[in-house]
Design a protein around this motif. Structure first.
Motif, mmCIF file in Angstrom:
data_model
loop_
_atom_site.group_PDB
_atom_site.id
_atom_site.type_symbol
_atom_site.label_atom_id
_atom_site.label_comp_id
_atom_site.label_asym_id
_atom_site.label_seq_id
_atom_site.Cartn_x
_atom_site.Cartn_y
_atom_site.Cartn_z
ATOM 1 N N PRO A 524 -11.544 15.723 15.473
ATOM 2 C CA PRO A 524 -10.465 16.612 15.909
ATOM 3 C C PRO A 524 -9.553 15.998 16.961
ATOM 4 O O PRO A 524 -8.348 16.277 16.986
ATOM 5 N N ASN A 525 -10.110 15.149 17.827
ATOM 6 C CA ASN A 525 -9.276 14.555 18.875
ATOM 7 C C ASN A 525 -8.716 13.191 18.480
ATOM 8 O O ASN A 525 -8.155 12.490 19.327
ATOM 9 N N LYS A 526 -8.878 12.798 17.232
ATOM 10 C CA LYS A 526 -8.390 11.517 16.710
ATOM 11 C C LYS A 526 -9.062 10.316 17.365
ATOM 12 O O LYS A 526 -8.581 9.189 17.245
ATOM 13 N N GLN A 527 -10.164 10.551 18.062
ATOM 14 C CA GLN A 527 -10.857 9.463 18.729
ATOM 15 C C GLN A 527 -11.425 8.471 17.712
ATOM 16 O O GLN A 527 -11.499 7.281 17.969
ATOM 17 N N THR A 528 -11.821 8.969 16.556
ATOM 18 C CA THR A 528 -12.339 8.134 15.483
ATOM 19 C C THR A 528 -11.654 8.517 14.176
ATOM 20 O O THR A 528 -11.584 9.696 13.825
ATOM 21 N N THR A 529 -11.134 7.513 13.485
ATOM 22 C CA THR A 529 -10.530 7.730 12.168
ATOM 23 C C THR A 529 -11.050 6.655 11.221
ATOM 24 O O THR A 529 -11.453 5.566 11.648
ATOM 25 N N GLY A 530 -11.047 6.971 9.949
ATOM 26 C CA GLY A 530 -11.506 6.003 8.973
ATOM 27 C C GLY A 530 -11.140 6.417 7.563
ATOM 28 O O GLY A 530 -10.716 7.552 7.319
ATOM 29 N N SER A 531 -11.281 5.484 6.650
ATOM 30 C CA SER A 531 -11.006 5.788 5.243
ATOM 31 C C SER A 531 -11.748 4.809 4.359
ATOM 32 O O SER A 531 -12.058 3.681 4.757
ATOM 33 N N ILE A 532 -12.069 5.273 3.167
ATOM 34 C CA ILE A 532 -12.606 4.435 2.106
ATOM 35 C C ILE A 532 -11.846 4.781 0.846
ATOM 36 O O ILE A 532 -11.611 5.961 0.552
ATOM 37 N N ALA A 533 -11.399 3.759 0.120
ATOM 38 C CA ALA A 533 -10.597 3.993 -1.079
ATOM 39 C C ALA A 533 -11.036 3.062 -2.192
ATOM 40 O O ALA A 533 -11.311 1.878 -1.956
ATOM 41 N N LEU A 534 -11.129 3.609 -3.407
ATOM 42 C CA LEU A 534 -11.360 2.829 -4.611
ATOM 43 C C LEU A 534 -10.115 2.954 -5.489
ATOM 44 O O LEU A 534 -9.571 4.048 -5.637
ATOM 45 N N TYR A 535 -9.682 1.853 -6.048
ATOM 46 C CA TYR A 535 -8.425 1.880 -6.791
ATOM 47 C C TYR A 535 -8.504 0.989 -8.027
ATOM 48 O O TYR A 535 -9.316 0.060 -8.107
ATOM 49 N N ARG A 536 -7.642 1.291 -8.971
ATOM 50 C CA ARG A 536 -7.433 0.424 -10.131
ATOM 51 C C ARG A 536 -5.957 0.462 -10.484
ATOM 52 O O ARG A 536 -5.362 1.524 -10.646
ATOM 53 N N ILE A 537 -5.368 -0.736 -10.597
ATOM 54 C CA ILE A 537 -3.956 -0.888 -10.956
ATOM 55 C C ILE A 537 -3.878 -1.706 -12.236
ATOM 56 O O ILE A 537 -4.512 -2.767 -12.349
ATOM 57 N N ASP A 538 -3.103 -1.229 -13.195
ATOM 58 C CA ASP A 538 -2.831 -1.976 -14.424
ATOM 59 C C ASP A 538 -1.339 -2.230 -14.518
ATOM 60 O O ASP A 538 -0.533 -1.295 -14.565
ATOM 61 N N LYS A 539 -0.970 -3.515 -14.522
ATOM 62 C CA LYS A 539 0.435 -3.904 -14.566
ATOM 63 C C LYS A 539 0.733 -4.674 -15.843
ATOM 64 O O LYS A 539 -0.056 -5.533 -16.266
ATOM 65 N N GLU A 540 1.893 -4.387 -16.427
ATOM 66 C CA GLU A 540 2.331 -5.060 -17.639
ATOM 67 C C GLU A 540 3.478 -6.014 -17.334
ATOM 68 O O GLU A 540 4.214 -5.842 -16.370
ATOM 69 N N ASN A 541 3.613 -7.057 -18.195
ATOM 70 C CA ASN A 541 4.717 -8.013 -18.116
ATOM 71 C C ASN A 541 4.766 -8.740 -16.783
ATOM 72 O O ASN A 541 5.772 -8.748 -16.078
ATOM 73 N N VAL A 542 3.645 -9.361 -16.425
ATOM 74 C CA VAL A 542 3.556 -10.118 -15.176
ATOM 75 C C VAL A 542 4.283 -11.454 -15.336
ATOM 76 O O VAL A 542 4.134 -12.147 -16.335
ATOM 77 N N LEU A 543 5.062 -11.829 -14.320
ATOM 78 C CA LEU A 543 5.840 -13.065 -14.338
ATOM 79 C C LEU A 543 5.023 -14.190 -13.718
ATOM 80 O O LEU A 543 4.522 -14.059 -12.595
ATOM 81 N N THR A 544 4.832 -15.297 -14.478
ATOM 82 C CA THR A 544 4.106 -16.458 -13.964
ATOM 83 C C THR A 544 4.871 -17.725 -14.325
ATOM 84 O O THR A 544 5.851 -17.699 -15.076
#
Length: 711
Positions: A524-544
């Motif tokens: 409540p007092n913002k003394q401690t904050t944190g996060s955990i995130a799981l993600y998946r990104i799918d991208k098309e037409n990648v330039l190499t």
């Protein structure tokens, strides 16, 4: 009707919550005043990067990391790349420590050249003219993770970085700082703010001048930066901000590469020194000058509706003389080279119009956002290329190239062309609260036009791109009373791909989709904050890179998948001790390809990163005013090249800082302080590579001592 908002406004919530941590009434009052002053520091024109509103990022069901001014100062971050060193999911300084002319990093496995400054894009011409904002002008750095096209249009899918500038202040404030350090660093900075007389005008003016030797032999760095800003409180409901940014970089180090053999791969001649340089002192120039002029109009239409217009004009020039590597001879010491030059000018502007308001429908509070933005850029680009003498990298002669003797005509690569870009986007967003639920949904329609015309690599070209795209975003977050807030979100990105391939054909547009879920936590007092995130990104037409073309030719390899986990936590463990830690594991893979890259991991993507930073403040006793800080950064293994033929070794780096408020010695020294910082304290050798011929040393140990006077 006057609607009382249920959403927390970022700084006000922090002010009220943080105050409850301190036990005494006096301390409580001091913190309230400090935090409420922070509202003035950021100003009414500030918008949270993740929502383009003034709402708290904790209420956003998508990953966002914030690096505040205190963290930037403690680590002596001089560039965007350095500021991002402790941010999970970000791999920074992709071309090593000696290359400082570009802010090069990737987020969640995808490279990003496009930074934002106060919510507007810093125009980039896809070549060598990238506007860099010096950290002396920056109050805070915000990293918005994952696809962001539903608010910002064309962007890479990994995320974006938005730099928040220092804002005018009503109370008088002045600061001067002198610094010296390794590589003959000499620097002076100043920062001044306050009210202009008894008028309705407040100002902020900060600047910097520095010079130093570069990390590589014979190289130098030099910069002048000025950033004035004025707020005019035209009426109780209307504020107008005028701002400017000027930067001149007469010299910006090197851009050349070294082979992996001699860095971390075996070489019969031994290891190269960290200051090794494969270029030529007589053909190594990078000069850049940038001017930006802008304004913001913030108008409170009613108690519940607000309009903000944000406009910026930008002009930049850059001239470069350099060499690139063509191959390493069998003796493993003779490096083939070619010389080239680029001459670039960019001019354009960006404007964003935002209408936001609060609407109540039954039990739901809607924070609505409607916007239209427009960006236009024109860049003239010249390029020449010629044969150059080879160099013995173990016994180098850095004075072989004579500019007047270079035969540019023989190469057939001469270029003089114009690049034009134009984008208009219309977007909407509804961030609504129903009880403890926070829901967000938004979309954006973009039209993008690009044209390249003139002489390019010896051939006349006139390529055009005319694309449009609709990007969507949706998410949900539930706030439990114990501080835990699980969330899930979906987001899309749209990235027009400009330019031509080696056959003169335009590229296809790229799109990406991300699913993300996780948990955010805050006391409540913002003394401690944190996060955990799981993600998946799918991208098309990648330039190499095109294996059958020149080093500048590229192809679209197909699709890339990025998935991973990010953890981030910050805590004020005691009144004296603060601790932050972050971790990222990522699995990035080319899932579709037409040139043998399927199943491979792109370069510049470490498998995992970890960082932690602790700071300790002494408030009482003979050491009162002392601040100690220290951090550890771990950068995991990355692939050497696109074919994954070898790996770039991992590295563990240590940073440290110590500061002292001199008023503890005498009241006559009130406002004076000293600081000593060290990055890569133990001078660890580490590396970054694009392929076996193109590698860079990481930043060597740097130590900086400064004295500052606030008045």
């Amino acid at each position: 009707m006057n609607v009382q908002p249920l959403f927390r406004h970022t700084l006000l919530a922090t002010a009220i919550a943080s105050a409850s941590y301190f036990p005494t009434a006096q301390a409580q009052q001091e913190v309230q005043e400090q935090q409420l002053d922070s509202m003035t520091v950021y100003g009414s024109t500030y918008r949270n990067t993740a929502t383009k509103t003034q709402l708290s990022p904790e209420e956003t069901p998508q990953g966002i990391s914030v690096i505040d001014e205190q963290a930037l100062e403690a680590r002596d971050a001089d560039s965007v790349a350095e500021a991002l060193r402790y941010t999970p999911g970000v791999n920074t300084e992709l071309r090593g420590g000696a290359v400082s002319r570009l802010d090069l990093f990737n987020i969640r496995g995808f490279i990003n050249y496009q930074n934002f400054y106060d919510g507007l894009p810093l125009l980039y011409n896809d070549w060598n003219l990238q506007t860099q904002i010096d950290m002396q002008a920056v109050q805070q750095v915000e990293v918005f993770k994952g696809p962001t096209s539903s608010l910002y249009g064309a962007m890479p899918p990994g995320g974006m970085v938005n730099l928040i500038s220092k804002k005018p202040l009503p109370d008088a404030y002045n600061s001067v700082e002198l610094s010296v350090g390794t590589n003959k660093l000499k620097e002076v900075t100043f920062d001044s703010a306050g009210q202009l007389g008894s008028s309705d005008l407040t100002y902020r003016f900060n600047g910097l001048a520095n010079s130093s030797d570069g990390q590589a032999e014979t190289s130098e760095n030099e910069r002048l930066m000025l950033a004035p800003s004025v707020d005019w409180q035209m009426s109780d409901d209307t504020l107008i901000n005028l701002n400017a940014y000027y930067q001149k970089d007469p010299d910006m180090g090197i851009y050349t590469t070294l082979p992996a053999q001699g860095l971390f791969q075996d070489n019969i001649n031994g290891d190269l020194d960290e200051d090794a340089y494969s270029g030529d002192a007589d053909w190594n120039t990078y000069e850049r000058e940038v001017l930006m002029l802008g304004y913001k109009i913030d108008h409170q239409i009613s108690d519940n509706w607000n309009f903000l217009q944000n406009f910026r004009y930008q002009h930049g020039d850059a001239y470069q003389e350099n060499t690139y590597t063509t191959g390493l001879a069998a003796d493993q010491r003779t490096l083939g080279r070619r010389a080239y030059l680029t001459d670039e000018t960019t001019e354009g502007f960006a404007v964003d119009n935002q209408l936001s308001g609060i609407v109540i429908t039954g039990a739901a509070e809607h924070n609505l956002l409607l916007g239209v933005d427009y960006t236009k850029m024109e860049s003239d680009i010249g390029y020449e290329d010629a044969a150059a003498p080879s160099i013995d990298i173990y016994n180098p002669d850095h004075h072989q190239i004579v500019g007047s003797a270079l035969d540019f005509a023989a190469s057939g690569y001469s270029s003089q062309f114009t690049l034009e870009k134009e984008q208009i986007g219309v977007y909407f967003q509804d961030q609504l609260r129903i009880g403890q639920w926070v829901l967000i949904a938004g979309g954006r329609y973009d039209t993008f036009e690009s044209r390249e015309h003139g002489l390019q690599y010896g051939a006349n070209v006139d390529g055009k791109i005319d694309q449009n795209n609709t990007s969507w975003r949706a998410g949900a977050l539930y706030e439990f009373s114990n501080g835990l807030s699980p969330f899930i979100s979906y987001a899309e990105s749209f990235e027009p791909v400009g330019g031509l391939d080696r056959l003169g054909q335009t590229y296809e547009p790229s799109t990406a989709k991300q699913w993300e879920t996780g948990i955010k936590y805050s006391t409540p007092n913002k003394q401690t904050t944190g996060s955990i995130a799981l993600y998946r990104i799918d991208k098309e037409n990648v330039l190499t890179r095109d294996p059958n073309g020149t080093p500048y030719d590229k192809i679209q390899a197909g699709e890339v998948r990025s998935q991973g986990i990010e953890l981030e936590a910050r805590s004020q463990l005691t009144r004296n001790l603060n601790l932050m830690a972050s971790y990222n594991y990522q699995d990035v893979e080319v899932t579709k390809d037409n040139s043998g890259l399927q199943g491979k991991t792109p370069v510049w993507v470490p498998d995992q990163t970890f960082s932690t930073w602790a700071s300790y403040d002494v408030f009482n006793g003979p050491l009162a005013g002392l601040t100690l800080g220290g951090g550890v950064r771990y950068i995991g293994e990355a692939e050497l090249d696109a074919l994954n033929s070898d790996t770039v070794p991992s590295a563990t780096l240590v940073d440290a800082s110590i500061g002292y408020d001199l008023s503890g010695l005498s009241s006559a020294m009130d406002g004076a302080s000293v600081k000593l910082t060290a990055n890569n304290l133990f001078n660890e050798r580490y590396y970054s590579c694009y392929d076996g011929l193109n590698c860079w040393f990481g930043a060597e140990r740097s130590v900086q001592a400064s004295v500052r006077y606030d008045f």
